[in-house]
Design a protein around this motif. Structure first.
Motif, short mmCIF file in Angstrom:
data_model
loop_
_atom_site.label_atom_id
_atom_site.label_comp_id
_atom_site.label_asym_id
_atom_site.label_seq_id
_atom_site.Cartn_x
_atom_site.Cartn_y
_atom_site.Cartn_z
N ALA A 1 0.77 -1.19 -0.03
CA ALA A 1 0.06 0.03 0.13
C ALA A 1 0.79 1.28 -0.02
O ALA A 1 0.66 2.23 -0.77
CB ALA A 1 -1.03 0.14 1.29
N GLU A 2 1.92 1.04 0.78
CA GLU A 2 2.80 2.14 0.72
C GLU A 2 3.36 2.65 -0.71
O GLU A 2 3.59 3.91 -1.15
CB GLU A 2 3.90 1.99 1.73
CG GLU A 2 4.86 3.40 2.17
CD GLU A 2 5.91 3.29 2.98
OE1 GLU A 2 6.18 2.09 3.75
OE2 GLU A 2 6.69 3.91 3.10
N GLY A 3 3.78 1.59 -1.24
CA GLY A 3 4.44 1.75 -2.60
C GLY A 3 3.60 2.27 -3.57
O GLY A 3 3.85 3.15 -4.20
N LEU A 4 2.13 1.69 -3.50
CA LEU A 4 1.28 2.32 -4.26
C LEU A 4 0.79 3.62 -4.37
O LEU A 4 0.75 4.26 -5.24
CB LEU A 4 -0.07 1.39 -4.24
CG LEU A 4 -0.35 0.35 -5.07
CD1 LEU A 4 -1.51 -0.61 -4.42
CD2 LEU A 4 -0.57 0.48 -6.37
N LYS B 1 8.40 -2.34 -8.50
CA LYS B 1 7.36 -3.12 -7.87
C LYS B 1 5.92 -2.49 -7.66
O LYS B 1 5.08 -3.16 -7.99
CB LYS B 1 8.01 -3.54 -6.43
CG LYS B 1 8.57 -5.05 -6.21
CD LYS B 1 8.39 -5.25 -4.80
CE LYS B 1 9.82 -6.04 -4.44
NZ LYS B 1 10.04 -6.07 -3.26
N PRO B 2 5.91 -1.05 -7.32
CA PRO B 2 4.61 -0.72 -6.99
C PRO B 2 4.18 -0.44 -8.45
O PRO B 2 2.78 -0.61 -8.37
CB PRO B 2 5.10 0.76 -6.63
CG PRO B 2 6.29 0.58 -5.65
CD PRO B 2 7.15 -0.22 -6.66
N ALA B 3 4.65 -0.20 -9.39
CA ALA B 3 4.18 -0.02 -10.74
C ALA B 3 3.56 -1.49 -11.18
O ALA B 3 2.37 -1.51 -11.70
CB ALA B 3 5.05 0.58 -11.87
N MET B 4 4.28 -2.28 -11.09
CA MET B 4 4.01 -3.90 -11.37
C MET B 4 2.74 -4.31 -10.58
O MET B 4 1.82 -4.73 -10.98
CB MET B 4 5.01 -4.73 -11.38
CG MET B 4 6.16 -4.53 -12.59
SD MET B 4 7.35 -5.83 -12.73
CE MET B 4 8.50 -5.14 -11.45
N ALA B 5 2.82 -3.88 -9.39
CA ALA B 5 1.54 -4.23 -8.41
C ALA B 5 0.42 -3.47 -8.86
O ALA B 5 -0.65 -4.02 -8.94
CB ALA B 5 1.75 -3.73 -7.14
#
Lengths: 591, 591
Positions: free
Chosen positions: B380-383, B456-460
């Motif tokens: 969630a933080e990455g997003l 990672k966040p973009a992929m998520a």
């Protein structure tokens, strides 16, 4: 304080390399040799830079004041107006019969751009006079012309257009202002008109209001409407000013922008007026003014964007902030100028490619009017009639966007009023609204102009583009221009076809896409102008004419527009093809 | 006077049907039962409608005044601020340890929207305090928290952020403000800070300035920057106020909008300050405030558009002008209300579908923050880190567009200040500029966030959309949503891939498309939220929950966005794929 320098080089390029004015068959165009047009534009540029532009913020800050029933314009406006008159700038394309210089409309347009760029609010005083002049010149009797025009050509008397009433804006058929016929052939006008630009002021001896009103015996709606000449001061037989007429200023509006121009509520209380043109056919006469005014407003759209752009460029060169990541343009100082950053460059290219494209389209539009008026060219008349709502609607929409983009380059400093960028945005905003809000332009385009005269003008327009594509298909250097133009033209024709097919069954199918159509037509027009400009620039380069750098910049700017903006037509087509359902699906109560 | 009614039904729909807050595992969310959130929002809505909204134009008209070195806020602001404090509205999501109510951030966000919609300039006084509160809460020592936070939670003391200097906006590394260490551990701060929102005023006893400055021994550029707490009044050991600190107001800016909030030049002349967080790591601490502030500004974008929309709808229902060509909605009067006209409907649907989509995205963003802070959810933080520049940049761009569209519905009456539509546009304009101009948001997104943590966040994010598509592929009722979402997601991933491939060789290839990427990400996010909303609305309809008409309107509004706006991603992809050449091709001298 914001800067402004008239873009004479670009104007000369359009006039001579693209439109080849002095080689044209249009009567009067033979005068327009490069040296002559350059001298006129340079001279207008000086007045704009030295007198009008410095007054732009003064006008914004001081605004107009209503004092004891009389409107006072901002400090310096009266002196500047006198200089405008003394220089003969108000008479450029007016009829020599009434004191005008008889130049083609295209010169009026180019000079007009310069004045609007420098000070939009100020220029409206003469702009509206010119519209009223045209209406009287076209529809007036000999006596009316002799009475009113000479003083309007010099702007000793200015003019206004009175259409709107509090409850009747677009829907003029609902108007309540009445005209009662008198025994001497005059009328007494009674009613309230609002949003009257330049409705009162201290710049002229007299003001000639053209007022729409209903005279007895007309039909319902707009059919019963007639146009009247209602002066602020009555004029005696010998031409001297007589009594004050019964028209007074109710108030002036406090507006978002164009503070230097007085927007008045005018109360007509049995004011003496004279019929202009035919009884009950006032809409027709009014349209003479309105079409001219719409082109003028389309010009305002990009003219304000031009000044905003110049100031964005100046700031982007000057302001040091951050480092170029690619190393391009890196300086020895603590930071690089903004202009090295790709997103700033993207922003400036958006502005530049719009403004130059719109200038070319507007000048071409003026040439079409000259062809129509001076040559009686019916195809030109059809074309400009088709393109007028596009020039008005698209150019003012994009003009605001462009001014917003220019303001953005200045960051927080652009939001502070003293730097002047905010004024450009606030001034540009009105152009989307007045002379028919842009939604009305879209309606006019799709509901009227597209099918006008059996669709001939629209077909002629698309044919013209096809002919251009065909004529140049062998020129590899135009590759980046022809493909996008072809695609945009296809998209636009497909949209027109969609309207033709679906709109017959349900007009909402066409109207729901009207705004998108106006926008895609705008892109197509600018794409066409950019392709013509690229061709002209290549020809000039081949012939060794003109400034090499400027010509190459012209081609690069065009490439940008074709690559980055023209593909928007596909989006608009996709939107249009979704039809009325998404737009009208929600019941009115659900908003 | 403009109206405002809090859109509680829509907020409740998002909170409970879409985000299912009360069923969430996030600590504190169990409190957020529908009855509770509804009561809070209704109460906030009353304060907004009855107290804050009526002051909006007062603030705009009167502005703030600098009198003998002290800023006076507009009439009524002090009383309204007292009501805000008394109602506990300033403490909603603050730490109970310091007097806060400990509610999740998502409630703060929903209530924040209501207050911003009603009066953006007014709400900034508490909004900035909240940002400063968060920075001290995260980075302060125990003693600092005990000293400053309780009074800031109640807004007895307000807060500010001091970053910008005349020559250093985005490029904070160039800042000149100095911090000299003193023997008692404090610092003396000297320098000039500009554009300080709520920098001085008469609403609070004290103002806690958080000031970036350079202390000795730091490196060049932003590395040498530290953050300091510099109060307007020094605070005695017992918590009472002591001497006036050496910080004074140089001037307040005359701005395009948000007149009700004082934008100050602050002069620090050896003002006493205390280090907040680590020495020379001030940027890190400042980012705590800035990320929160950026989400808050993204919220302003659509919150102002919401009010503008409400007033556009009211006018479109009320104003009679012209006849429906299709006969839909025709009335017996002289003309039909504007709302029958397809292009007016198109305009209103643009606004409605943007505002509701942006609300859902912003609430979801707040939920991600709650998950990150309360659950330690790293994904969630990455997003939210990825989405912050999108929420800020896209929503403020479209927020201005939307406010302009609302103003357009009013025609000439929208250009007149007394109707209030102009203020919405002028206020909304700042949101594109402050807290990092939108070009900087695009740079942050493409230059930093996209590749952050190995991508990672973009992929998520893209994975989440794929999972949603997969999960719902069988649901025929979502057909109009899934296809456009899939296409938009493909386009956006393709753009990201283009950047990854080309940007390595030349960063300009990515940066030239950064703004388009931010915009297409915004559309994709709104498309994703609309698909989730449609699904939730269908589920509620199936279960017989909620207002049938409202749920069906929700689906129809979503269909509009998917059909008419989501296809924009193709245009942005096409622009991005033209690369750096069109953008950077012109030499800097050629502008």
């Amino acid at each position: 304080m914001p800067i402004y320098n008239a873009p004479v080089t670009d104007m000369q390029f359009i006039l001579h390399e693209v439109l080849n004015v002095s080689g044209s068959e249009v009567p009067g165009y033979d005068e327009l040799e490069p040296d002559f047009t350059s001298a006129v534009l340079e001279e207008a540029g000086k007045l704009a830079r030295d007198v009008l532009a410095p007054l732009n913020r003064v006008g914004d800050t001081q605004g107009c004041r209503l004092e004891n029933g009389v409107v006072r314009t901002p400090e310096g406006f009266a002196e500047a107006f006198a200089q405008l008159k003394d220089g003969g700038w108000t008479a450029l394309d007016c009829d020599p019969e009434y004191g005008g210089q008889g130049l083609p409309y295209i010169m009026q347009t180019a000079v007009g751009e310069i004045f609007v760029s420098a000070n939009m609010a100020f220029n409206m005083y003469q702009g509206l006079t010119h519209g009223a002049y045209s209406a009287i010149h076209t529809h007036g009797t000999e006596e009316q012309k002799r009475t009113w025009l000479p003083k309007m050509v010099t702007c000793d008397w200015t003019g206004t257009m009175n259409l709107t009433e509090p409850h009747a804006g677009t829907d003029l058929g609902m108007m309540r202002t009445k005209a009662e016929p008198q025994e001497d052939g005059s009328y007494l006008i009674t009613g309230e008109k609002i949003f009257i630009s330049a409705g009162d002021h201290d710049l002229a001896e007299n003001i000639v209001h053209l007022v729409l009103a209903k005279a007895p015996g007309g039909g319902e709606g707009t059919k019963g409407v007639s146009l009247f000449i209602v002066p602020k001061y009555l004029v005696n037989e010998d031409g001297s000013l007589g009594d004050r007429n019964h028209v007074s200023v109710g108030k002036i509006e406090h507006k978002m922008g164009i503070h230097g121009n007085a927007t008045c509520v005018l109360n007509y209380d049995g004011a003496k007026g004279w019929l202009l043109g035919e009884l009950h056919k006032g809409m027709r006469a009014m349209f003479t003014m309105m079409n001219e005014a719409r082109l003028g407003v389309g010009l305002q759209g990009y003219a304000v964007a031009e000044t905003a752009y110049q100031n964005a460029v100046a700031y982007a060169r000057d302001r040091l902030q951050g480092r170029s990541l690619s190393g391009q343009g890196t300086t020895a100082g603590a930071a690089d100028p903004l202009i090295v950053h790709p997103d700033i460059r993207r922003n400036l290219m958006d502005q530049k490619s719009f403004v130059e494209g719109a200038r070319a389209l507007t000048f071409w539009g003026a040439q079409l009017i000259d062809r129509s008026v001076r040559l009686g060219d019916a195809e030109a008349e059809g074309l400009i009639s088709l393109l007028t709502p596009v020039i008005k609607g698209f150019q003012t929409d994009k003009g605001l966007e462009s001014a917003v983009a220019a303001q953005q380059v200045w960051g927080g400093h652009g939001y502070v009023e003293e730097n002047g960028m905010s004024q450009f945005v606030r001034d540009a905003r009105i152009a989307m609204i007045y002379e028919g809000a842009n939604g009305i332009q879209a309606l006019d385009l799709v509901g009227r102009k597209l099918a006008a005269d059996g669709g001939k003008p629209a077909m002629a327009f698309f044919h013209m583009i096809r002919a251009f594509l065909k004529e140049n298909e062998e020129d590899a250097r135009l590759k980046g221009f022809l493909e996008p133009l072809k695609q945009a033209s296809k998209d636009t024709q497909k949209a027109a076809l969609f309207f033709a097919e679906k709109g017959i069954k349900n007009p909402d199918e066409a109207l729901a896409g009207s705004y998108d159509f106006m926008t895609m037509m705008g892109h197509l027009c600018l794409g066409y102008m950019w392709a013509r400009m690229a061709k002209a620039a290549l020809a000039a380069l081949d012939a060794g004419r003109g400034d090499r750098d400027a010509l190459e910049a012209k081609i690069a700017t065009g490439r940008y527009y074709m690559a980055r903006h023209l593909p928007a037509t596909a989006l608009h087509l996709a939107r249009i093809e979704t039809g009325a359902e998404p737009v009208m699906g929600l019941p009115a109560e659900a908003f």
